[in-house]
Scaffold this motif. Structure first.
Motif, mmCIF file in Angstrom:
data_model
loop_
_atom_site.group_PDB
_atom_site.id
_atom_site.type_symbol
_atom_site.label_atom_id
_atom_site.label_comp_id
_atom_site.label_asym_id
_atom_site.label_seq_id
_atom_site.Cartn_x
_atom_site.Cartn_y
_atom_site.Cartn_z
ATOM 1 N N THR A 1 0.831 -1.206 0.000
ATOM 2 C CA THR A 1 0.000 0.000 0.000
ATOM 3 C C THR A 1 0.860 1.249 0.000
ATOM 4 N N ILE A 2 1.947 1.246 0.768
ATOM 5 C CA ILE A 2 2.859 2.389 0.779
ATOM 6 C C ILE A 2 3.422 2.627 -0.618
ATOM 7 N N ALA A 3 3.791 1.556 -1.305
ATOM 8 C CA ALA A 3 4.312 1.693 -2.666
ATOM 9 C C ALA A 3 3.257 2.304 -3.588
ATOM 10 N N LYS A 4 2.012 1.841 -3.457
ATOM 11 C CA LYS A 4 0.931 2.377 -4.293
ATOM 12 C C LYS A 4 0.680 3.847 -3.978
ATOM 13 N N LEU A 5 0.727 4.196 -2.695
ATOM 14 C CA LEU A 5 0.543 5.590 -2.305
ATOM 15 C C LEU A 5 1.671 6.457 -2.863
ATOM 16 N N GLY A 6 2.895 5.922 -2.784
ATOM 17 C CA GLY A 6 4.023 6.655 -3.333
ATOM 18 C C GLY A 6 3.844 6.936 -4.809
ATOM 19 N N GLN A 7 3.420 5.916 -5.538
ATOM 20 C CA GLN A 7 3.207 6.087 -6.970
ATOM 21 C C GLN A 7 2.064 7.059 -7.243
ATOM 22 N N TYR A 8 1.011 6.977 -6.446
ATOM 23 C CA TYR A 8 -0.137 7.875 -6.610
ATOM 24 C C TYR A 8 0.304 9.332 -6.496
ATOM 25 N N TYR A 9 1.105 9.642 -5.462
ATOM 26 C CA TYR A 9 1.496 11.033 -5.252
ATOM 27 C C TYR A 9 2.584 11.485 -6.228
ATOM 28 N N MET A 10 3.430 10.565 -6.643
ATOM 29 C CA MET A 10 4.439 10.932 -7.639
ATOM 30 C C MET A 10 3.795 11.332 -8.963
ATOM 31 N N THR A 11 2.731 10.635 -9.351
ATOM 32 C CA THR A 11 2.059 10.977 -10.606
ATOM 33 C C THR A 11 1.349 12.321 -10.504
ATOM 34 N N ARG A 12 1.238 12.833 -9.279
ATOM 35 C CA ARG A 12 0.632 14.150 -9.076
ATOM 36 C C ARG A 12 1.674 15.197 -8.713
ATOM 37 N N GLY A 13 2.923 14.897 -9.056
ATOM 38 C CA GLY A 13 3.988 15.890 -8.952
ATOM 39 C C GLY A 13 4.658 16.022 -7.599
ATOM 40 N N LYS A 14 4.385 15.111 -6.677
ATOM 41 C CA LYS A 14 4.996 15.172 -5.351
ATOM 42 C C LYS A 14 6.301 14.372 -5.317
ATOM 43 N N SER A 15 7.277 14.875 -4.564
ATOM 44 C CA SER A 15 8.479 14.087 -4.293
ATOM 45 C C SER A 15 8.218 13.220 -3.067
ATOM 46 N N VAL A 16 8.714 11.988 -3.089
ATOM 47 C CA VAL A 16 8.340 10.983 -2.091
ATOM 48 C C VAL A 16 9.573 10.270 -1.546
ATOM 49 N N MET A 17 9.509 9.907 -0.269
ATOM 50 C CA MET A 17 10.505 9.047 0.383
ATOM 51 C C MET A 17 9.776 7.947 1.148
ATOM 52 N N PHE A 18 10.461 6.819 1.344
ATOM 53 C CA PHE A 18 9.947 5.735 2.177
ATOM 54 C C PHE A 18 10.910 5.490 3.342
ATOM 55 N N ALA A 19 10.350 5.063 4.472
ATOM 56 C CA ALA A 19 11.147 4.611 5.608
ATOM 57 C C ALA A 19 10.758 3.183 5.936
ATOM 58 N N ALA A 20 11.724 2.271 5.890
ATOM 59 C CA ALA A 20 11.460 0.850 6.140
ATOM 60 C C ALA A 20 11.506 0.585 7.645
ATOM 61 N N GLY A 21 10.459 1.032 8.336
ATOM 62 C CA GLY A 21 10.433 0.945 9.785
ATOM 63 C C GLY A 21 9.979 -0.384 10.341
ATOM 64 N N ASP A 22 9.573 -1.313 9.479
ATOM 65 C CA ASP A 22 9.209 -2.655 9.948
ATOM 66 C C ASP A 22 10.473 -3.495 9.966
ATOM 67 N N THR A 23 11.304 -3.267 10.981
ATOM 68 C CA THR A 23 12.574 -3.993 11.085
ATOM 69 C C THR A 23 12.390 -5.378 11.691
ATOM 70 N N PHE A 24 11.186 -5.640 12.237
ATOM 71 C CA PHE A 24 10.946 -6.949 12.847
ATOM 72 C C PHE A 24 10.817 -8.036 11.780
ATOM 73 N N ARG A 25 10.133 -7.694 10.685
ATOM 74 C CA ARG A 25 9.919 -8.656 9.606
ATOM 75 C C ARG A 25 10.977 -8.423 8.535
ATOM 76 N N ALA A 26 11.911 -9.329 8.435
ATOM 77 C CA ALA A 26 13.070 -9.139 7.563
ATOM 78 C C ALA A 26 12.673 -8.839 6.121
#
Length: 318
Positions: free
Chosen positions: A127-152
Motif C-alpha cells: 500500500t505504501i508503494a501504491k501511495l508513493g506512486q499515486y502522489y508521484m504521478t501528481r507531482g509530489k516528491s516521495v521518500m519511504f522509511a522501512a520501519g518494519d525492522t521486525f519482519r526481515a
C-alpha cells in the motif's frame, strides 16, 4: 477498465450478499413499510451480513422508514452515504439534501510525514508503494522509511519498490530499532525538502503492548526530528477481516490516534459494509480504498461513488 468499473467489479460479492437477501430494492418504501414488514427484517439481515453493524443498521432502517414515497433502493443508498460521512457538519448538509463531496481528485496529507500502521498481512508495504506512486504521478516528491525492522522481508520488499519507482528508501538493520529508522528518515526528509515521507511500521500482534509502545516511540522521534510531524497516521485495514479488523483498528486508535484509514481487498469480501462501522465507530475518514493488486486499484474514497458502485448505479456527471 476504468476505476469505476473496477470498483463495481470489486464490490460484486458485497452487492450479491445484499441482493440475494433483499430482492425487493425496486419497490416503493411505503409499500415495503406498510404492507411487507418482513422485507424490512430481510433488509436488516442483509446489512448485518454485509458487516454494516447493528447500530448503524438500525439508524439506516429508521432513515428508510422516514422516506415514504421514494424508491427503496434510493432511500437505502442515501442512508448508507450518510453513515459513511465522518464529519457531523457535512452529515447535516446531506440530511438537508446537499451532496458535499463531489469527486475528490487528490487526497492531500496535511503535512509531510505519514505513519502507516496495521497488523501484519494487510498489505501495508504494498500500500505504501501504491501511495508513493499515486502522489508521484501528481507531482509530489516521495521518500519511504522501512520501519518494519521486525519482519526481515518487509525492508527488502520496500527497498525493491523504491528501486522500481525511483523513490529513496531509508533502511535499518533487521531486528534493529524502528524508531532510529524513523528518526533518520524524518531528518533526511526535512533536510531535503521532500514533499512526503511514508513510514512503514511493524504490525505483529503477539506482543501487542510492546507494539503499541513502539508506535508511540516512533511518533515521538519523528516529531523530534521533524517538529510537528507526523501530521497523518493512516491505518491499513484488510476488508476481508471484517469486524475482527475493526477491533484491531480500535486498539491502534486508542494507542496512536488515527487521522485516516486505507481499506484494501474490497474485491475479496462479501462484507464491504465494514466501511460503515469504520467511519461510525472510529470517527475518522477513509482516505483510500483498494480493489486489486495494481497501483491504479487504490484510489481516493468517495462515499457517494462507493455506494452507487455498490448498487451498480451510474454516477451522475457534472
Amino acid at each position: 477498465m476504468s476505476w469505476l468499473e473496477r470498483l463495481r467489479d470489486g464490490l460484486s460479492k458485497t452487492r450479491k450478499q445484499i441482493n440475494d437477501t433483499a430482492g425487493f430494492l425496486g419497490q416503493d418504501v411505503r409499500d415495503v413499510v406498510t404492507n411487507r414488514l418482513d422485507t424490512i427484517e430481510d433488509l436488516e439481515y442483509a446489512l448485518i451480513a454485509a458487516d454494516v453493524g447493528r447500530a448503524a443498521t438500525e439508524e439506516i432502517l429508521d432513515d428508510v422508514r422516514r422516506s415514504e414515497g421514494r424508491n427503496l433502493q434510493d432511500a437505502l443508498m442515501d442512508a448508507l452515504t450518510l453513515q459513511l460521512e465522518p464529519d457531523a457538519r457535512r452529515a447535516e448538509f446531506r440530511k438537508l439534501g446537499f451532496a458535499p463531496d463531489a469527486r475528490r481528485k487528490t487526497v492531500d496529507p496535511k503535512g509531510h510525514v505519514v505513519m502507516v500502521i496495521g497488523v501484519n498481512g494487510v498489505g501495508k508495504t504494498t500500500t505504501i508503494a501504491k501511495l508513493g506512486q499515486y502522489y508521484m504521478t501528481r507531482g509530489k516528491s516521495v521518500m519511504f522509511a522501512a520501519g518494519d525492522t521486525f519482519r526481515a522481508a518487509a525492508g527488502a520488499q520496500l527497498g525493491e519498490w523504491g528501486d522500481r519507482l525511483g523513490v529513496p528508501v531509508v533502511q535499518g538493520q533487521d531486528g534493529g530499532d524502528p524508531a532510529a529508522v524513523a528518526f533518520d528518515a524524518a531528518t533526511a526528509r526535512a533536510s531535503r525538502g521532500t514533499d512526503l515521507l511514508f513510514v512503514d511500521t511493524a504490525g505483529r500482534l503477539h506482543t501487542k503492548h510492546n507494539l503499541m509502545e513502539e508506535l508511540k516511540k516512533v511518533r515521538r522521534v519523528i516529531d523530534k526530528a521533524d517538529p510537528g510531524e507526523p501530521t497523518e497516521v493512516w491505518l491499513v485495514l484488510d476488508a476481508v477481516t471484517g469486524q475482527n479488523g475493526l477491533q484491531q483498528a480500535k486498539k491502534f486508535h486508542e494507542s496512536t490516534p488515527l487521522t485516516g484509514v486505507v481499506v484494501t481487498k474490497l474485491d475479496g469480501t462479501a462484507k464491504g459494509g465494514i466501511l460503515v462501522p469504520i467511519v461510525r465507530e472510529l470517527g475518522v475518514p477513509i482516505k483510500f480504498i483498494g480493489v486489486g493488486e495494481q497501483a491504479g486499484d487504490l484510489q481516493p474514497f468517495d462515499s457517494q461513488e462507493f455506494v452507487r458502485a455498490l448498487f451498480d448505479v451510474d454516477i451522475p456527471k457534472g
